[in-house]
Design a protein around this motif. Structure first.
Motif, PDB file in Angstrom:
ATOM      1  N   VAL A 103      -5.032  12.102   9.780  1.00  0.00           N
ATOM      2  CA  VAL A 103      -4.932  10.646   9.865  1.00  0.00           C
ATOM      3  C   VAL A 103      -6.176   9.990   9.262  1.00  0.00           C
ATOM      4  CG1 VAL A 103      -4.738   8.670  11.424  1.00  0.00           C
ATOM      5  CG2 VAL A 103      -3.450  10.772  11.894  1.00  0.00           C
ATOM      6  N   ILE A 104      -7.349  10.500   9.612  1.00  0.00           N
ATOM      7  CA  ILE A 104      -8.602   9.958   9.072  1.00  0.00           C
ATOM      8  C   ILE A 104      -8.609  10.069   7.551  1.00  0.00           C
ATOM      9  CG2 ILE A 104     -11.099  10.376   8.905  1.00  0.00           C
ATOM     10  CD1 ILE A 104     -11.011  11.111  11.902  1.00  0.00           C
ATOM     11  N   ASP A 105      -8.181  11.203   7.042  1.00  0.00           N
ATOM     12  CA  ASP A 105      -8.127  11.397   5.592  1.00  0.00           C
ATOM     13  C   ASP A 105      -7.224  10.354   4.932  1.00  0.00           C
ATOM     14  OD1 ASP A 105      -9.810  13.542   5.775  1.00  0.00           O
ATOM     15  OD2 ASP A 105      -8.256  15.073   5.578  1.00  0.00           O
ATOM     16  N   GLU A 106      -6.061  10.094   5.547  1.00  0.00           N
ATOM     17  CA  GLU A 106      -5.109   9.145   4.966  1.00  0.00           C
ATOM     18  C   GLU A 106      -5.653   7.721   4.996  1.00  0.00           C
ATOM     19  OE1 GLU A 106      -0.417   7.830   5.273  1.00  0.00           O
ATOM     20  OE2 GLU A 106      -1.431   8.542   7.080  1.00  0.00           O
ATOM     21  N   VAL A 107      -6.252   7.336   6.108  1.00  0.00           N
ATOM     22  CA  VAL A 107      -6.800   5.982   6.218  1.00  0.00           C
ATOM     23  C   VAL A 107      -7.847   5.743   5.133  1.00  0.00           C
ATOM     24  CG1 VAL A 107      -8.191   4.441   7.650  1.00  0.00           C
ATOM     25  CG2 VAL A 107      -6.336   5.755   8.686  1.00  0.00           C
ATOM     26  N   ILE A 108      -8.725   6.704   4.941  1.00  0.00           N
ATOM     27  CA  ILE A 108      -9.785   6.563   3.938  1.00  0.00           C
ATOM     28  C   ILE A 108      -9.203   6.600   2.527  1.00  0.00           C
ATOM     29  CG2 ILE A 108     -11.834   7.677   2.958  1.00  0.00           C
ATOM     30  CD1 ILE A 108     -12.531   8.563   5.822  1.00  0.00           C
ATOM     31  N   ARG A 109      -8.255   7.494   2.297  1.00  0.00           N
ATOM     32  CA  ARG A 109      -7.641   7.603   0.961  1.00  0.00           C
ATOM     33  C   ARG A 109      -6.944   6.307   0.571  1.00  0.00           C
ATOM     34  NH1 ARG A 109      -2.613   8.442  -0.684  1.00  0.00           N
ATOM     35  NH2 ARG A 109      -1.889   8.970   1.429  1.00  0.00           N
ATOM     36  N   LEU A 110      -6.186   5.732   1.481  1.00  0.00           N
ATOM     37  CA  LEU A 110      -5.466   4.499   1.174  1.00  0.00           C
ATOM     38  C   LEU A 110      -6.408   3.308   1.045  1.00  0.00           C
ATOM     39  CD1 LEU A 110      -2.319   4.939   3.441  1.00  0.00           C
ATOM     40  CD2 LEU A 110      -2.417   5.039   0.943  1.00  0.00           C
ATOM     41  N   HIS A 111      -7.511   3.327   1.783  1.00  0.00           N
ATOM     42  CA  HIS A 111      -8.487   2.244   1.646  1.00  0.00           C
ATOM     43  C   HIS A 111      -9.154   2.289   0.283  1.00  0.00           C
ATOM     44  CE1 HIS A 111     -11.651  -0.599   2.465  1.00  0.00           C
ATOM     45  NE2 HIS A 111     -12.561   0.314   2.210  1.00  0.00           N
ATOM     46  N   GLN A 112      -9.377   3.495  -0.227  1.00  0.00           N
ATOM     47  CA  GLN A 112     -10.052   3.653  -1.509  1.00  0.00           C
ATOM     48  C   GLN A 112      -9.087   3.623  -2.690  1.00  0.00           C
ATOM     49  OE1 GLN A 112     -12.055   7.407  -0.774  1.00  0.00           O
ATOM     50  NE2 GLN A 112     -13.855   6.382   0.123  1.00  0.00           N
ATOM     51  N   LYS A 113      -7.810   3.457  -2.402  1.00  0.00           N
ATOM     52  CA  LYS A 113      -6.761   3.491  -3.436  1.00  0.00           C
ATOM     53  C   LYS A 113      -6.917   2.344  -4.423  1.00  0.00           C
ATOM     54  CE  LYS A 113      -1.701   3.712  -3.747  1.00  0.00           C
ATOM     55  NZ  LYS A 113      -0.423   3.708  -2.964  1.00  0.00           N
ATOM     56  N   GLY A 160      -5.129   3.546  11.621  1.00  0.00           N
ATOM     57  CA  GLY A 160      -4.035   3.285  10.699  1.00  0.00           C
ATOM     58  C   GLY A 160      -4.531   2.573   9.463  1.00  0.00           C
ATOM     59  N   ALA A 161      -3.822   2.737   8.372  1.00  0.00           N
ATOM     60  CA  ALA A 161      -4.206   2.138   7.098  1.00  0.00           C
ATOM     61  C   ALA A 161      -3.941   0.640   7.097  1.00  0.00           C
ATOM     62  CB  ALA A 161      -3.433   2.807   5.965  1.00  0.00           C
ATOM     63  N   GLY A 162      -4.646  -0.048   6.204  1.00  0.00           N
ATOM     64  CA  GLY A 162      -4.339  -1.437   5.926  1.00  0.00           C
ATOM     65  C   GLY A 162      -5.128  -2.486   6.690  1.00  0.00           C
ATOM     66  N   PHE A 163      -5.947  -2.079   7.663  1.00  0.00           N
ATOM     67  CA  PHE A 163      -6.655  -3.066   8.480  1.00  0.00           C
ATOM     68  C   PHE A 163      -8.120  -2.664   8.621  1.00  0.00           C
ATOM     69  CE2 PHE A 163      -2.288  -3.817   9.299  1.00  0.00           C
ATOM     70  CZ  PHE A 163      -2.176  -5.157   9.632  1.00  0.00           C
ATOM     71  N   LEU A 223       0.829  -1.197   0.000  1.00  0.00           N
ATOM     72  CA  LEU A 223       0.000   0.000   0.000  1.00  0.00           C
ATOM     73  C   LEU A 223       0.873   1.259   0.000  1.00  0.00           C
ATOM     74  CD1 LEU A 223      -3.074   0.577   0.085  1.00  0.00           C
ATOM     75  CD2 LEU A 223      -2.875   0.753   2.566  1.00  0.00           C
ATOM     76  N   TYR A 224       2.000   1.178   0.714  1.00  0.00           N
ATOM     77  CA  TYR A 224       2.925   2.319   0.795  1.00  0.00           C
ATOM     78  C   TYR A 224       4.071   2.228  -0.224  1.00  0.00           C
ATOM     79  CZ  TYR A 224       0.775   4.148   5.054  1.00  0.00           C
ATOM     80  OH  TYR A 224      -0.099   4.707   5.969  1.00  0.00           O
ATOM     81  N   GLY A 225       4.015   1.231  -1.127  1.00  0.00           N
ATOM     82  CA  GLY A 225       5.057   1.078  -2.136  1.00  0.00           C
ATOM     83  C   GLY A 225       6.396   0.662  -1.560  1.00  0.00           C
ATOM     84  N   LYS A 226       6.377  -0.155  -0.505  1.00  0.00           N
ATOM     85  CA  LYS A 226       7.615  -0.574   0.166  1.00  0.00           C
ATOM     86  C   LYS A 226       7.787  -2.101   0.104  1.00  0.00           C
ATOM     87  CE  LYS A 226       8.291   3.676   1.660  1.00  0.00           C
ATOM     88  NZ  LYS A 226       9.406   4.520   1.175  1.00  0.00           N
ATOM     89  N   GLU A 227       7.458  -2.680  -1.025  1.00  0.00           N
ATOM     90  CA  GLU A 227       7.514  -4.135  -1.151  1.00  0.00           C
ATOM     91  C   GLU A 227       8.912  -4.686  -0.874  1.00  0.00           C
ATOM     92  OE1 GLU A 227       4.394  -2.780  -4.259  1.00  0.00           O
ATOM     93  OE2 GLU A 227       6.274  -2.034  -3.369  1.00  0.00           O
ATOM     94  N   ASP A 228       9.953  -3.977  -1.315  1.00  0.00           N
ATOM     95  CA  ASP A 228      11.327  -4.451  -1.132  1.00  0.00           C
ATOM     96  C   ASP A 228      11.686  -4.544   0.343  1.00  0.00           C
ATOM     97  OD1 ASP A 228      11.585  -4.592  -3.849  1.00  0.00           O
ATOM     98  OD2 ASP A 228      12.683  -2.698  -4.047  1.00  0.00           O
TER      99      ASP A 228
END
Length: 332
Positions: A322-332, A183-186, A45-50
């Motif tokens: 924080v709320i904005d980021e959680v929602i934005r990443l969920h809808q990504k 937090g995002a992702g859960f 989600l954060y582009g940190k696969e490596d």
């Protein structure tokens, strides 16, 4: 070697996301291999696969002593994030087993393996109870055993007692007491369920208040405390104290959902938790509202974050952001 327990949970996964940015020897234990995918998804989600591939995953359980013997080989620092979270009375034994006995096991292994430092994730639920002349809760507020506490709160308080026992036996320890963590992702567990429920429509609100914080801030504070000379201290980790009405309304607006219209009065909640108890007793359903959670929804808690801000010169993220980021990443 850094060991992280609870690496497949909200705090643990965000902690691993930050640790892997700079550390090279990181081990995380897991109970169910399928849950590792949740942590991996957060990295993606954060582009940190490596970075994800830096983690050495090892099967283990904090209440399974033999599995911990392998996990602690070569470990110098431990972040203890694993815990069972539930407010259902029927989970009392599991809460005590995981949160108290499991933490005791971690402390014992830290002592036996001469670990340099242990950071334990507790909760604001384990903080003290206000006296009539007090207005805000700090790290020094005394716990009153005669007050109504959830089994979860009691188990986290008991876990802290194990941490202090470790300190008395020579272990360097720090404790963080986060508020409600966003937090995002859960989206399907923990505070993520809060967002999901509001998206479906949440008609009721209360004017009770509590503390909120981002998972990113919790992880950052943990790492900074572990790298500092601070030991034998605990810190309330709360960015802001906000009312449930305010938080629910803001999340609903950002999600394009209906805002709550009706205030849940004390008498309504009193009826509600009793009906919920009857439903659970006769139909074996999961508890959604307990006597304690009904009380907490009406309680105005003002939790101070002055100690951690002063200790680390730390500035928290605004909860609106924080709320904005959680929602934005969920809808990504």
């Amino acid at each position: 070697m850094i060991l992280v327990t609870g690496g497949t949970g909200l705090v643990g996964s965000h902690l691993l996301l930050q640790l892997t940015a700079s550390e090279t020897e990181i081990r995380a234990i897991y109970r169910n291999g399928k849950n590792i995918r949740k942590t991996q998804s957060l990295f993606e989600l954060y582009g940190k696969e490596d970075q994800f591939h830096k983690i050495q995953w090892m099967e283990g359980d904090i209440i399974d002593v033999p599995s911990l013997e392998k996990a602690f080989q070569g470990v110098t620092h431990v972040y203890h994030c694993a815990a069972h979270i539930s407010y259902a009375p029927k989970d009392e034994n599991k809460l005590r087993k995981t949160n108290i006995e499991g933490t005791a096991n971690i402390v014992n292994f830290c002592i036996d393996y001469k670990v340099n430092k242990l950071c334990h994730v507790s909760s604001i639920a384990a903080l003290g109870d206000l006296k009539p002349n007090e207005t805000n809760i700090t790290e020094e507020t005394e716990w009153n055993p005669e007050h109504l506490h959830s089994d979860y709160a009691i188990s986290k308080y008991g876990a802290e007692m194990e941490i202090w026992r470790g300190q008395q036996e020579g272990l360097n320890v720090v404790i963080v007491n986060p508020g409600v963590i966003f937090g995002a992702g859960f989206w399907d567990q923990g505070s993520g369920l809060f967002f999901s429920a509001i998206q479906k429509g949440f008609p009721f609100y209360t004017n009770g208040t509590t503390g909120y914080v981002s998972a990113t801030d919790v992880a950052t504070i943990m790492i900074r405390l572990m790298k500092s000379d601070i030991s034998g201290e605990r810190f309330s980790v709360v960015a802001e104290n906000r009312s449930f009405k305010d938080i629910i309304s803001q999340i609903a607006e950002k999600l394009g959902a209906k805002k709550p219209k009706w205030e849940a009065k004390p008498w309504m909640l009193a009826i509600g938790w009793r009906l919920d108890w009857l439903s659970a007793a006769f139909f074996n359903t999961q508890r959604k509202l307990t006597k304690y959670s009904a009380k907490s929804l009406l309680t105005a808690e003002d939790i101070s974050n002055a100690k951690i801000k002063n200790a680390l010169n730390f500035e928290f993220q605004r909860i609106d952001t924080v709320i904005d980021e959680v929602i934005r990443l969920h809808q990504k």
